[in-house]
Design an enzyme around this catalytic site. Structure first.
Site, PDB file in Angstrom:
ATOM      1  N   LEU A  13       0.853  -1.193   0.000  1.00 23.04           N
ATOM      2  CA  LEU A  13       0.000   0.000   0.000  1.00 23.04           C
ATOM      3  C   LEU A  13       0.886   1.239   0.000  1.00 23.04           C
ATOM      4  CD1 LEU A  13      -3.016   0.446  -0.065  1.00 23.04           C
ATOM      5  CD2 LEU A  13      -3.031   0.472   2.423  1.00 23.04           C
ATOM      6  N   HIS A  14       1.618   1.423  -1.095  1.00 24.39           N
ATOM      7  CA  HIS A  14       2.500   2.585  -1.238  1.00 24.39           C
ATOM      8  C   HIS A  14       1.690   3.772  -1.747  1.00 24.39           C
ATOM      9  CE1 HIS A  14       2.738   2.238  -5.636  1.00 24.39           C
ATOM     10  NE2 HIS A  14       2.680   0.941  -5.406  1.00 24.39           N
ATOM     11  N   ALA A  15       2.342   4.835  -2.136  1.00 24.44           N
ATOM     12  CA  ALA A  15       1.693   6.119  -2.419  1.00 24.44           C
ATOM     13  C   ALA A  15       0.489   6.057  -3.362  1.00 24.44           C
ATOM     14  CB  ALA A  15       2.716   7.118  -2.952  1.00 24.44           C
ATOM     15  N   ALA A  18      -2.405   3.800  -2.009  1.00 25.14           N
ATOM     16  CA  ALA A  18      -2.863   4.414  -0.756  1.00 25.14           C
ATOM     17  C   ALA A  18      -3.683   5.662  -1.051  1.00 25.14           C
ATOM     18  CB  ALA A  18      -1.679   4.744   0.146  1.00 25.14           C
TER      19      ALA A  18
END
Length: 66
Positions: A13-15, A18
């Protein structure tokens, strides 16, 4: 209501994912909280900083846990 799900993207759940998650959470008129299945206190799902701070990796979670 509580639900446990598995994070699908290998990168976690990176940038970018997210950001989509937070945007979707902000569309609802309710308090949504998200956290790691294994530990920790849930954080507000409408906060990009809080969600990325969870450092969730791909494959984490288990829909069969609960």
């Amino acid at each position: 209501m509580e639900r446990v799900v598995t994070v699908v993207p290998d990168e976690g759940l990176h940038a970018r994912p997210a950001s989509k998650f937070v945007s979707t959470a902000n569309e609802f008129d309710s308090e949504i909280r998200v956290g790691r299945a294994d530990d920790g206190e849930p954080v507000p799902a409408n906060s990009m900083l809080a969600v990325t701070g969870l450092d969730v990796r791909g494959g984490e979670g288990d829909a069969d846990q609960r």
